[in-house]
Structures are given as C-alpha cells and as structure tokens.
Design an enzyme around this catalytic site. Structure first.
Site, PDB file in Angstrom:
ATOM      1  N   CYS A  70      -2.418   0.123   9.908  1.00 56.46           N
ATOM      2  CA  CYS A  70      -3.459  -0.790   9.395  1.00 56.46           C
ATOM      3  C   CYS A  70      -4.453  -1.223  10.463  1.00 56.46           C
ATOM      4  O   CYS A  70      -5.576  -1.624  10.141  1.00 56.46           O
ATOM      5  CB  CYS A  70      -2.829  -2.062   8.844  1.00 56.46           C
ATOM      6  SG  CYS A  70      -1.426  -1.795   7.773  1.00 56.46           S
TER       7      CYS A  70
ATOM      8  N   HIS B  76       0.828  -1.211   0.000  1.00 53.41           N
ATOM      9  CA  HIS B  76       0.000   0.000   0.000  1.00 53.41           C
ATOM     10  C   HIS B  76       0.864   1.264   0.000  1.00 53.41           C
ATOM     11  O   HIS B  76       2.032   1.220   0.413  1.00 53.41           O
ATOM     12  CB  HIS B  76      -0.866   0.048   1.274  1.00 53.41           C
ATOM     13  CG  HIS B  76      -1.978  -0.955   1.325  1.00 53.41           C
ATOM     14  ND1 HIS B  76      -2.195  -1.778   2.399  1.00 53.41           N
ATOM     15  CD2 HIS B  76      -2.966  -1.237   0.433  1.00 53.41           C
ATOM     16  CE1 HIS B  76      -3.268  -2.532   2.176  1.00 53.41           C
ATOM     17  NE2 HIS B  76      -3.752  -2.234   0.987  1.00 53.41           N
TER      18      HIS B  76
HETATM   19  N1  GLY Z   1      -2.610  -9.296   4.814  1.00 55.53           N
HETATM   20  C1  GLY Z   1      -2.926  -7.947   4.584  1.00 55.53           C
HETATM   21  C2  GLY Z   1      -3.515  -7.767   3.241  1.00 55.53           C
HETATM   22  O1  GLY Z   1      -3.000  -8.389   2.321  1.00 55.53           O
HETATM   23  O2  GLY Z   1      -4.450  -7.076   3.039  1.00 55.53           O
END
Ligand code: GLY
Length: 255
Positions: free
Chosen positions: A248, A161
């Site tokens: 996150c 991300h």
């Molecule tokens: N394991 C985090 C994701 O891939 O969204």
C-alpha cells in the site's frame, strides 16, 4: 531503466484514518513515520529511486498511495477511491505520474482502489470489494483489454482489498490467504498459502527477485524462504493499525 517508487508521508492525523475491518487503536505517529522511513530505505536498497509526492496532511490515508493509481508500462489509470474521504488523494499523484505515463481516469459511478488490482504478467486480477465496484472493474477492462491484458474480476470478502488476500512473490508464484479469496481463479499460478496463524500475512511487495515482507509473520516468512523467496524484512506493525500493508505504501513502475 530506473525503477521508481512513489511514496507519500504519514499524515500527522493518521490515527483518524479509514478503518473497515479493524478496531481503532492509538497510532504512534513517530513510530509509524520511522517504519515508513525504514520502508523507503528498503525500497532504495532493492534498487528503487524513491520519489515522494507532495504531502497531504489532511488526507489521512495518503501514505497508502497504492490506492490512487495503477501504473502499467503503457499508461496509468488514476483511480476513483471507494472511500469518499480518499478522493482528494489522486490529483497530486496524477500530476506526478504525468511526465511518465498517459493518465486515464476512472469515472463516476465507477470506484477503484489500487489495492484491489493485482497485475501478474498479462493478467489483471481486480477485487470487487467494499472499495471497488463492478463499474470500476469494467472501466479497467475497457482500458487494459486492448493492450493485451486479460482482466478477471474476483469477489473479495472479509478483508479490505484483493491484495490483502493475494500478492505475487515471484514470477508466476502467488502468496495467498485462502480464508479471504478463492484460489480457483489463480489456476495456472503456483500458490503458497500463508501460515494459519498469519491472518494478515498475504501482503508482500515483490521487487524483481526480492520481496519486502513484514517481520510480523515469521511462520509465513519461513514458508516463503523454504520456497527460495528472498525476503527483505521490515517492521510495519504501526502502519498495519491503519489497515495498510507493504504494497500500500508505494506505487512502483519503470520510468
Ligand atoms: N486505512 C486504509 C484505508 O481504509 O484505505
């Protein structure tokens, strides 16, 4: 105005989570849950009211609640996660947010993960990644531009991300991994680069004048401290095996 941090428990089956850039390795759920609980304590210590969204044991990545919404003061954008396995995570989050914000949904064929959205003052940087597509970015632009935000799309390669590569650590100051993101679009911000030994060190969670930051990156931590950034260190290495980091694990907003 209370600052709320929505969190969600670590699934018993998190070891089977989505992985994009990491090799799968065993995850000790007990240890991951203990780290998550310590993270929630850190949120409380730094002034947040922690509210847990109802558990979703079959949504293996649901602890990474950031990806399900982008909460602006004016409204909340409910995402349409790029990974099919994660689409079911949004409904309960939307329901939890509804008393606080008007919800706007990202529509197919747009995809958007909250981890790709970095809001810094009135600029919204959105990563075009394996999870977030151009249609998703266009939809966030249509919603945020009339509110006075400037939306800038940024190519993300090499990491999951945008916020794996860049996060805000103080008003106007960004922490950046130059291997994964071009610094040019962040002109006008002060930038601090991670230490070259700290590949995953660019993800930090700012709460006012403090920053939650993993213990795993002491060289970058020292660099941040030298810039006057006040760190609250947490162990997050077990959750990091699931390709998640400190931003996150919560959705933060003012009530
Ligand atoms: N394991 C985090 C994701 O891939 O969204």
């Amino acid at each position: 105005m209370p600052r709320i941090a929505l969190t969600r428990e670590v699934s018993e089956s998190i070891a089977r989570c989505e992985l994009t850039h990491l090799e799968r390795e065993p995850i000790d759920v007990g240890r991951a849950r203990a780290q998550h609980a310590a993270y929630e304590s850190a949120l409380r210590t730094l002034g947040c009211r922690v509210e847990r969204v109802e558990p979703a044991p079959d949504d293996l990545d649901s602890v990474f609640i950031e990806d399900t919404a982008v909460v602006f003061p004016e409204l909340a954008i409910i995402t349409r996660p790029g990974a099919l396995s994660r689409r079911g995570e949004t409904a309960a989050v939307a329901q939890t947010l509804a008393p606080y914000r008007r919800n706007v949904n990202i529509q197919s064929p747009g995809t958007l993960d909250g981890g790709d959205v970095l809001v810094a003052s009135r600029t919204v940087f959105v990563g075009q990644s394996a999870r977030t597509n151009a249609r998703g970015i266009e939809q966030i632009r249509q919603v945020a531009s009339p509110l006075g935000y400037t939306v800038i799309g940024i190519r993300v390669t090499g990491c999951l991300h945008l916020k794996s590569a860049v996060t805000e650590v103080a008003e106007g100051t960004l922490l950046l991994q130059p291997r994964w993101v071009d610094p040019a679009p962040f002109d006008g911000f002060d930038t601090i680069e991670v230490d070259s030994d700290d590949l995953y060190g660019a993800n930090a969670l700012r709460i006012g004048s403090r920053v939650i930051y993993p213990t795993a990156f002491p060289k970058t931590a020292a660099r941040l401290a030298a810039h006057g950034i006040s760190l609250h260190l947490v162990e997050a290495d077990e959750l990091a095996k699931a390709e998640g980091a400190v931003t996150c694990c919560c959705l933060m907003f003012e009530a």
